[in-house]
Write a protein that holds these residues in place. Structure first.
Motif, PDB file in Angstrom:
ATOM      1  N   ALA A 111     -12.927   8.413   5.795  1.00 22.65           N
ATOM      2  CA  ALA A 111     -14.036   7.788   4.807  1.00 22.65           C
ATOM      3  C   ALA A 111     -14.114   8.447   3.855  1.00 22.65           C
ATOM      4  CB  ALA A 111     -14.924   7.894   5.486  1.00 22.65           C
ATOM      5  N   SER A 112     -13.557   9.740   3.398  1.00 27.33           N
ATOM      6  CA  SER A 112     -13.057   9.965   2.354  1.00 27.33           C
ATOM      7  C   SER A 112     -12.077   9.274   1.331  1.00 27.33           C
ATOM      8  CB  SER A 112     -13.282  11.778   2.260  1.00 27.33           C
ATOM      9  OG  SER A 112     -12.664  12.456   1.121  1.00 27.33           O
ATOM     10  N   GLU A 113     -11.152   9.116   2.458  1.00 28.56           N
ATOM     11  CA  GLU A 113     -10.247   9.117   2.160  1.00 28.56           C
ATOM     12  C   GLU A 113     -10.175   6.787   1.447  1.00 28.56           C
ATOM     13  OE1 GLU A 113      -5.547   6.781   3.547  1.00 28.56           O
ATOM     14  OE2 GLU A 113      -5.961   8.427   3.813  1.00 28.56           O
ATOM     15  N   LEU A 114     -10.866   6.194   2.026  1.00 29.92           N
ATOM     16  CA  LEU A 114     -11.707   4.914   2.402  1.00 29.92           C
ATOM     17  C   LEU A 114     -12.702   5.102   0.809  1.00 29.92           C
ATOM     18  CD1 LEU A 114     -11.023   2.401   2.825  1.00 29.92           C
ATOM     19  CD2 LEU A 114     -13.537   2.421   4.309  1.00 29.92           C
ATOM     20  N   ASP A 115     -13.253   6.056   0.256  1.00 28.75           N
ATOM     21  CA  ASP A 115     -13.845   6.605  -0.865  1.00 28.75           C
ATOM     22  C   ASP A 115     -13.287   6.942  -1.830  1.00 28.75           C
ATOM     23  OD1 ASP A 115     -16.439   4.821   0.593  1.00 28.75           O
ATOM     24  OD2 ASP A 115     -17.060   7.497   1.244  1.00 28.75           O
ATOM     25  N   GLU A 116     -12.045   7.554  -1.825  1.00 29.60           N
ATOM     26  CA  GLU A 116     -10.861   7.744  -3.019  1.00 29.60           C
ATOM     27  C   GLU A 116     -10.518   6.509  -3.022  1.00 29.60           C
ATOM     28  OE1 GLU A 116      -8.769  11.025  -2.208  1.00 29.60           O
ATOM     29  OE2 GLU A 116     -10.645  12.356  -1.762  1.00 29.60           O
ATOM     30  N   THR A 117      -9.753   5.656  -2.371  1.00 31.34           N
ATOM     31  CA  THR A 117      -8.711   4.545  -2.604  1.00 31.34           C
ATOM     32  C   THR A 117     -10.091   3.339  -3.248  1.00 31.34           C
ATOM     33  OG1 THR A 117      -8.209   5.072  -0.749  1.00 31.34           O
ATOM     34  CG2 THR A 117      -7.787   2.926  -0.929  1.00 31.34           C
ATOM     35  N   LEU A 118     -11.260   3.395  -2.742  1.00 30.50           N
ATOM     36  CA  LEU A 118     -12.507   2.242  -4.118  1.00 30.50           C
ATOM     37  C   LEU A 118     -13.098   2.901  -4.960  1.00 30.50           C
ATOM     38  CD1 LEU A 118     -13.380   0.804  -0.239  1.00 30.50           C
ATOM     39  CD2 LEU A 118     -11.209   0.037  -1.723  1.00 30.50           C
ATOM     40  N   ALA A 119     -12.473   3.794  -5.600  1.00 33.13           N
ATOM     41  CA  ALA A 119     -12.907   4.251  -6.554  1.00 33.13           C
ATOM     42  C   ALA A 119     -13.037   3.676  -7.522  1.00 33.13           C
ATOM     43  CB  ALA A 119     -13.067   6.115  -7.113  1.00 33.13           C
ATOM     44  N   ASP A 120     -14.490   3.591  -8.101  1.00 31.85           N
ATOM     45  CA  ASP A 120     -13.932   2.335  -9.798  1.00 31.85           C
ATOM     46  C   ASP A 120     -13.896   2.637 -10.971  1.00 31.85           C
ATOM     47  OD1 ASP A 120     -15.343   0.340 -10.704  1.00 31.85           O
ATOM     48  OD2 ASP A 120     -17.525   2.003 -11.313  1.00 31.85           O
ATOM     49  N   GLU A 140      -5.716 -14.879  -1.814  1.00 30.77           N
ATOM     50  CA  GLU A 140      -4.859 -15.244  -0.871  1.00 30.77           C
ATOM     51  C   GLU A 140      -4.769 -14.601   0.381  1.00 30.77           C
ATOM     52  OE1 GLU A 140      -1.294 -15.009  -3.264  1.00 30.77           O
ATOM     53  OE2 GLU A 140      -2.557 -17.635  -4.589  1.00 30.77           O
ATOM     54  N   CYS A 141      -4.430 -12.578  -0.135  1.00 30.66           N
ATOM     55  CA  CYS A 141      -4.706 -12.055   1.077  1.00 30.66           C
ATOM     56  C   CYS A 141      -5.415 -12.041   1.454  1.00 30.66           C
ATOM     57  CB  CYS A 141      -4.584 -10.507   1.039  1.00 30.66           C
ATOM     58  SG  CYS A 141      -2.800 -11.221  -0.110  1.00 30.66           S
ATOM     59  N   MET A 142      -6.805 -11.540   1.523  1.00 31.66           N
ATOM     60  CA  MET A 142      -8.268 -12.027   2.090  1.00 31.66           C
ATOM     61  C   MET A 142      -8.492 -13.068   2.658  1.00 31.66           C
ATOM     62  SD  MET A 142     -10.745  -9.852   1.443  1.00 31.66           S
ATOM     63  CE  MET A 142     -12.135 -10.710   1.349  1.00 31.66           C
ATOM     64  N   GLN A 143      -7.638 -14.753   2.712  1.00 28.41           N
ATOM     65  CA  GLN A 143      -7.770 -15.448   2.992  1.00 28.41           C
ATOM     66  C   GLN A 143      -7.183 -15.281   4.565  1.00 28.41           C
ATOM     67  OE1 GLN A 143      -9.739 -18.428   3.407  1.00 28.41           O
ATOM     68  NE2 GLN A 143     -10.495 -17.482   1.623  1.00 28.41           N
ATOM     69  N   GLY A 144      -5.597 -14.358   4.816  1.00 28.75           N
ATOM     70  CA  GLY A 144      -5.555 -13.792   5.440  1.00 28.75           C
ATOM     71  C   GLY A 144      -5.876 -12.815   6.559  1.00 28.75           C
ATOM     72  N   ARG A 183      -9.139  -1.097   8.156  1.00 27.49           N
ATOM     73  CA  ARG A 183      -7.788  -2.045   8.755  1.00 27.49           C
ATOM     74  C   ARG A 183      -7.806  -3.024   8.048  1.00 27.49           C
ATOM     75  NH1 ARG A 183      -9.328  -1.859  15.446  1.00 27.49           N
ATOM     76  NH2 ARG A 183      -7.926   0.301  15.676  1.00 27.49           N
ATOM     77  N   SER A 184      -9.016  -3.792   7.524  1.00 27.14           N
ATOM     78  CA  SER A 184      -8.847  -4.416   5.937  1.00 27.14           C
ATOM     79  C   SER A 184      -8.568  -4.477   5.197  1.00 27.14           C
ATOM     80  CB  SER A 184     -10.152  -5.191   6.339  1.00 27.14           C
ATOM     81  OG  SER A 184     -10.518  -5.778   7.295  1.00 27.14           O
ATOM     82  N   LEU A 185      -8.763  -3.654   4.545  1.00 27.96           N
ATOM     83  CA  LEU A 185      -8.127  -2.782   3.532  1.00 27.96           C
ATOM     84  C   LEU A 185      -6.561  -2.443   3.029  1.00 27.96           C
ATOM     85  CD1 LEU A 185     -11.500  -0.711   2.378  1.00 27.96           C
ATOM     86  CD2 LEU A 185     -10.641  -2.262   1.366  1.00 27.96           C
ATOM     87  N   ILE A 186      -6.018  -1.845   4.245  1.00 28.70           N
ATOM     88  CA  ILE A 186      -4.786  -1.440   4.893  1.00 28.70           C
ATOM     89  C   ILE A 186      -3.828  -2.925   4.892  1.00 28.70           C
ATOM     90  CG2 ILE A 186      -3.038  -0.503   6.683  1.00 28.70           C
ATOM     91  CD1 ILE A 186      -5.272   1.218   7.476  1.00 28.70           C
ATOM     92  N   ALA A 187      -4.437  -3.617   5.469  1.00 27.43           N
ATOM     93  CA  ALA A 187      -3.830  -5.165   5.380  1.00 27.43           C
ATOM     94  C   ALA A 187      -3.999  -5.514   4.105  1.00 27.43           C
ATOM     95  CB  ALA A 187      -4.291  -5.986   6.366  1.00 27.43           C
ATOM     96  N   LEU A 188      -4.734  -5.702   3.541  1.00 21.47           N
ATOM     97  CA  LEU A 188      -4.910  -5.962   1.981  1.00 21.47           C
ATOM     98  C   LEU A 188      -3.760  -5.707   1.211  1.00 21.47           C
ATOM     99  CD1 LEU A 188      -8.611  -6.406   1.203  1.00 21.47           C
ATOM    100  CD2 LEU A 188      -6.931  -8.703   2.201  1.00 21.47           C
TER     101      LEU A 188
END
Length: 196
Positions: A111-120, A140-144, A183-188
């Motif tokens: 969760a911490s890593e995810l939050d850092e990844t998505l920092a605004d 386009e990636c979201m459609q996948g 998983r979704s963020l990794i795929a994106l």
């Protein structure tokens, strides 16, 4: 209609002696005795573990680790300290608690890593032009992604839904929501990296 439940008490004397003998054989490396011990006590130990770890896959992992410990430590069993079942139940309980703690720590780290990844980070005006292409690639990636995961990502990162709100909305545990988002963020990210 009356249902009668019968209770078969755990035959302490007979069962304890059998378990002591099995543990002694396991301590000498007897795999047949180990398999029999597993057959005799695994259900009981799984019940103990299941009260601590309600998710079946985690409980199964803890049960496997419990029997690895029993195999490794059978020679250290001391009947003057505890009955065989109490000794094995303690190992099972400790394994379940350890696995629960490790799982919680792993989720917190993710969760911490995810939050850092998505920092605004607000873009400067020069990078806005480049972002238009990035947004197109992101779309386009979201459609996948499967439809449910697309909704999760949009609700979480565009509309600001908390994981708890998403769990309630999608009728899933919070931990599952966290996993699906990660998983979704990794795929994106993989999709975007591949598009460059």
């Amino acid at each position: 209609m009356t249902i009668v439940l019968t209770f078969m008490p755990f035959a302490v004397g007979i069962m304890d002696n059998d378990l002591r003998q099995l543990l002694a054989q396991v301590a000498r490396g007897d795999r047949t005795a180990f398999a029999k011990l597993y057959d005799v006590v695994s259900g009981r130990l799984f019940g103990i573990i299941g009260r601590i770890l309600p998710r079946a896959e985690l409980a199964e992992d803890a049960l496997q680790e419990t029997f690895m410990r029993i195999w490794q430590r059978a020679s250290s069993y001391d009947e003057t300290i505890a009955s065989p079942m109490a000794w094995m139940a303690t190992i099972a309980r400790n394994q379940a608690i350890d696995l629960k703690r490790r799982s919680a720590e792993r989720l917190a780290a993710l969760a911490s890593e995810l939050d850092e990844t998505l920092a605004d980070e607000s873009p400067d005006p020069e990078s806005l032009a480049g972002q238009a292409g990035d947004l197109r690639r992101l779309g386009e990636c979201m459609q996948g992604l499967p439809n449910e995961r697309q909704q999760l990502v949009l609700l979480a990162y565009r509309q600001g839904f908390t994981r708890e709100e998403l769990a309630e909305r999608f009728k899933r545990p919070v931990t599952t929501i966290k996993t699906l988002l990660r998983r979704s963020l990794i795929a994106l990210k993989e999709c975007l990296d591949g598009a460059r």
